[in-house]
Scaffold this motif. Sequence first.
Motif, PDB file in Angstrom:
ATOM      1  N   HIS A  27       0.192   9.285  11.444  1.00 30.57           N
ATOM      2  CA  HIS A  27      -1.034   9.702  12.128  1.00 30.57           C
ATOM      3  C   HIS A  27      -0.720  10.680  13.260  1.00 30.57           C
ATOM      4  O   HIS A  27      -1.478  11.624  13.497  1.00 30.57           O
ATOM      5  N   PRO A  81      -2.788   9.072   5.315  1.00 29.47           N
ATOM      6  CA  PRO A  81      -3.307   8.152   6.325  1.00 29.47           C
ATOM      7  C   PRO A  81      -3.277   6.708   5.838  1.00 29.47           C
ATOM      8  O   PRO A  81      -3.106   6.456   4.642  1.00 29.47           O
ATOM      9  N   GLY A  82      -3.434   5.793   6.752  1.00 28.59           N
ATOM     10  CA  GLY A  82      -3.432   4.377   6.378  1.00 28.59           C
ATOM     11  C   GLY A  82      -3.930   3.516   7.520  1.00 28.59           C
ATOM     12  O   GLY A  82      -4.424   4.024   8.534  1.00 28.59           O
ATOM     13  N   ASN A  83      -3.760   2.231   7.317  1.00 30.75           N
ATOM     14  CA  ASN A  83      -4.145   1.193   8.263  1.00 30.75           C
ATOM     15  C   ASN A  83      -3.710   1.510   9.702  1.00 30.75           C
ATOM     16  O   ASN A  83      -2.574   1.883   9.930  1.00 30.75           O
ATOM     17  N   ARG A  88     -12.874   8.327   2.297  1.00 30.11           N
ATOM     18  CA  ARG A  88     -12.863   9.746   1.952  1.00 30.11           C
ATOM     19  C   ARG A  88     -13.677  10.585   2.939  1.00 30.11           C
ATOM     20  O   ARG A  88     -13.287  11.681   3.300  1.00 30.11           O
ATOM     21  N   GLU A 140      -4.718  12.682   0.308  1.00 28.95           N
ATOM     22  CA  GLU A 140      -5.264  11.504  -0.363  1.00 28.95           C
ATOM     23  C   GLU A 140      -4.871  11.487  -1.831  1.00 28.95           C
ATOM     24  O   GLU A 140      -4.932  10.448  -2.477  1.00 28.95           O
ATOM     25  N   VAL A 165     -11.466   6.950  12.221  1.00 27.38           N
ATOM     26  CA  VAL A 165     -10.341   6.035  12.035  1.00 27.38           C
ATOM     27  C   VAL A 165      -9.786   6.249  10.633  1.00 27.38           C
ATOM     28  O   VAL A 165     -10.538   6.181   9.658  1.00 27.38           O
ATOM     29  N   PRO A 166      -8.500   6.530  10.484  1.00 28.07           N
ATOM     30  CA  PRO A 166      -7.936   6.684   9.141  1.00 28.07           C
ATOM     31  C   PRO A 166      -7.802   5.334   8.441  1.00 28.07           C
ATOM     32  O   PRO A 166      -7.898   4.291   9.081  1.00 28.07           O
ATOM     33  N   GLY A 167      -7.598   5.387   7.145  1.00 30.11           N
ATOM     34  CA  GLY A 167      -7.441   4.149   6.383  1.00 30.11           C
ATOM     35  C   GLY A 167      -6.911   4.431   4.996  1.00 30.11           C
ATOM     36  O   GLY A 167      -6.497   5.555   4.684  1.00 30.11           O
ATOM     37  N   ASN A 168      -6.943   3.383   4.208  1.00 29.30           N
ATOM     38  CA  ASN A 168      -6.494   3.398   2.814  1.00 29.30           C
ATOM     39  C   ASN A 168      -7.023   4.608   2.036  1.00 29.30           C
ATOM     40  O   ASN A 168      -8.207   4.918   2.100  1.00 29.30           O
ATOM     41  N   VAL A 169      -6.140   5.287   1.285  1.00 25.92           N
ATOM     42  CA  VAL A 169      -6.592   6.428   0.481  1.00 25.92           C
ATOM     43  C   VAL A 169      -6.849   6.033  -0.967  1.00 25.92           C
ATOM     44  O   VAL A 169      -7.278   6.879  -1.767  1.00 25.92           O
ATOM     45  N   LEU A 170      -6.573   4.793  -1.316  1.00 27.62           N
ATOM     46  CA  LEU A 170      -6.719   4.389  -2.712  1.00 27.62           C
ATOM     47  C   LEU A 170      -8.125   3.876  -3.025  1.00 27.62           C
ATOM     48  O   LEU A 170      -8.582   3.952  -4.163  1.00 27.62           O
ATOM     49  N   TYR A 224       0.826  -1.216   0.000  1.00 28.10           N
ATOM     50  CA  TYR A 224       0.000   0.000   0.000  1.00 28.10           C
ATOM     51  C   TYR A 224       0.860   1.267   0.000  1.00 28.10           C
ATOM     52  O   TYR A 224       0.681   2.161  -0.826  1.00 28.10           O
ATOM     53  N   TYR A 250     -10.862  -4.699   6.560  1.00 28.89           N
ATOM     54  CA  TYR A 250     -10.157  -3.785   7.472  1.00 28.89           C
ATOM     55  C   TYR A 250     -11.145  -3.020   8.352  1.00 28.89           C
ATOM     56  O   TYR A 250     -11.007  -2.975   9.580  1.00 28.89           O
ATOM     57  N   HIS A 265     -11.740  10.807   6.299  1.00 22.83           N
ATOM     58  CA  HIS A 265     -10.594  11.712   6.180  1.00 22.83           C
ATOM     59  C   HIS A 265     -11.052  13.163   6.085  1.00 22.83           C
ATOM     60  O   HIS A 265     -10.399  14.061   6.629  1.00 22.83           O
ATOM     61  N   LYS A 307     -20.327  10.057   0.536  1.00 23.39           N
ATOM     62  CA  LYS A 307     -21.752  10.344   0.717  1.00 23.39           C
ATOM     63  C   LYS A 307     -22.376   9.402   1.732  1.00 23.39           C
ATOM     64  O   LYS A 307     -23.580   9.154   1.697  1.00 23.39           O
TER      65      LYS A 307
END
Lengths: 359, 359
Positions: free
Chosen positions: A272, A260-262, B269, A283, B259-264, A130, B130, B272, B239
């Motif tokens: 973070h 940001p990420g996992n 979205r 992003e 909680v942040p996570g994958n941006v891909l 990732y 995740y 974030h 949305k």
Amino acid sequence: MSLSSSRSSQHIDADQINYVALSLAPFSWRRRMAERLHAGDSPARILDDLSAQQPAGREIDRETLASRAKAALARAKHADIALITWGDPIYPAALSAIVDPPPALWVRGTAAALSGPAVAIVGSRAGSPYGLTVAERLAADLAARGIVVVSGLARGVDSAAHRGALAAPGATIGVLGSGADIVYPAEHRSLARDIEAQGGAIVSELVPGTPPQPQFFPLRNRIISGLSRAVLVVEAGEKSGSLITARCALDQGRDVLAVPGNVLSGRNRGGHALMRDGAKIVESADDILEELGMPAPARTGATAPDDPVLAGLPAGESCDLEAISERTGLTPTRLLPKLFDLEMRGLVKRVGGGRFARV
Amino acid sequence: MSLSSSRSSQHIDADQINYVALSLAPFSWRRRMAERLHAGDSPARILDDLSAQQPAGREIDRETLASRAKAALARAKHADIALITWGDPIYPAALSAIVDPPPALWVRGTAAALSGPAVAIVGSRAGSPYGLTVAERLAADLAARGIVVVSGLARGVDSAAHRGALAAPGATIGVLGSGADIVYPAEHRSLARDIEAQGGAIVSELVPGTPPQPQFFPLRNRIISGLSRAVLVVEAGEKSGSLITARCALDQGRDVLAVPGNVLSGRNRGGHALMRDGAKIVESADDILEELGMPAPARTGATAPDDPVLAGLPAGESCDLEAISERTGLTPTRLLPKLFDLEMRGLVKRVGGGRFARV
């Protein structure tokens, strides 16, 4: 007093030797040296004065410094490495603004790349798929917009960023914690050659031939951020060296950005933490360009002027549900989800007391 | 004027019917109704006054409202659903503080759970592995600390949060966009039963038998946040309905966490965007408890009082490298990485001009 051009050229050579000698001087000089450089003092004068201030028993051998500087220049010439000193007009303006600029920079490739609008991308040497994908994609998108991508030529995120920029195709800069002719890790030699071949540069403040050493890397990081308008952190654990680069950027008044990420892997704890401290959340490349105040392509379709609910809300006036219901012919229960939707799209806002207004 | 206990009990019944009738009244009453509830008016008086204010042609049939309320109470009794009205002492204090509190709440399970310290966890109905893992883990960790986990019993993140809380084992509350006896989606009926069986509750402001309808869900969301001290968003697209819950939380003065996570993937979205707008970044249950001002277990080993470099930095005094070098016997080049490390650990700070001080 008139100077012949040959005399002037000789002066420049002497300055070069002196700037390199300064870069070889004891580390404890650095702060006072930087003050004198910023004050515009000549390198010879700085060498004289700081040598004179050395305590007894720690005298500096000016001759040794000068001969080491000359040897470095000879080695650089042989290896096709250019020298940019503090006194050169092409010394990168962004780097000259930092508190502790290197008196000398050794450059392989295109020195002009050091003066382009630049963004640093740094992160874990053990990047996840990732992290590597994000670094590569963001670097490619930035490079496609003419931004020079700066990084540290390390394994993981650094090299993914360099590769992304090259793929764009675009220019990228690798800043080393060793001499510009000693690529570490060795497996990145061909990457370094590609960077040189494609309008970018390999840069170091250390004289050619200097092997990589742990203490050089934190110092190298201040150059990565110093060359850049912003530092983007992609995957940094709690003790990542990237956090040092981010700290340098803050000290230098540069923007700090983070992807940001996992939260389960621990790989993003550093990034973070930066975000909690105010780093901008990135992003996409557009987010970066926006942060730098560079124009991103306009988004279309954000407004819906002929939306019946919007049409029922006169500009500059707030209405309650009943009033909007009367104007639109929609019952309040049908209206509310539509108003929520418009609110989420930023076209309508609640103004308290159950009233709504156009934004 | 003395009231017999039977008369008093009759009064309570009449109030119940009136509160339920209010909950069945036209949506356009809601704002004025809420003002009158907060002002402490009796439900009968509110019904009288608001009925009288209805415009000609839209008269309210008080008898119909009352008979629908009685039918709802009968159905509730049959389905073992308790009624909590605005007038009841056990009406949840957190929910009573919102601008538009429900006049009536229908509850299956343990009504007292509605008054525990609560955190809402909401997110995508199509949660990724995740997102589901994070929701389940955070819910379990919160529930293990005695926090009631509130969510919407929806597919994806909501049900993962409920399941995590149950596994702790702990109490959790599902707020429905349908009557408390109509579990939607139907596949969550056994989850709802588990929630009831384990000291939690299934709650709705809609009378029993009300089928789920899209317009109920945004309204339901204000109850999720209204029952909670904070709303945590786990995976929300641009949305997502979770953003409505977050907006409700802000309107209600509750904390919004994400909680942040994958941006891909685009799945984060919304979350974030909340973080950009100031939502707290959550990686662990400790982050949430800290935000709520609840004590987390103390971390140990953060200080290193006998670190030689720290020992070389007198408290309340800043030193330059040379001074620290003299005190510690370490050369500046050896010292600098150690100072960087201490800086990253928050034990040392740079105070400008190349000087360092203990934090």
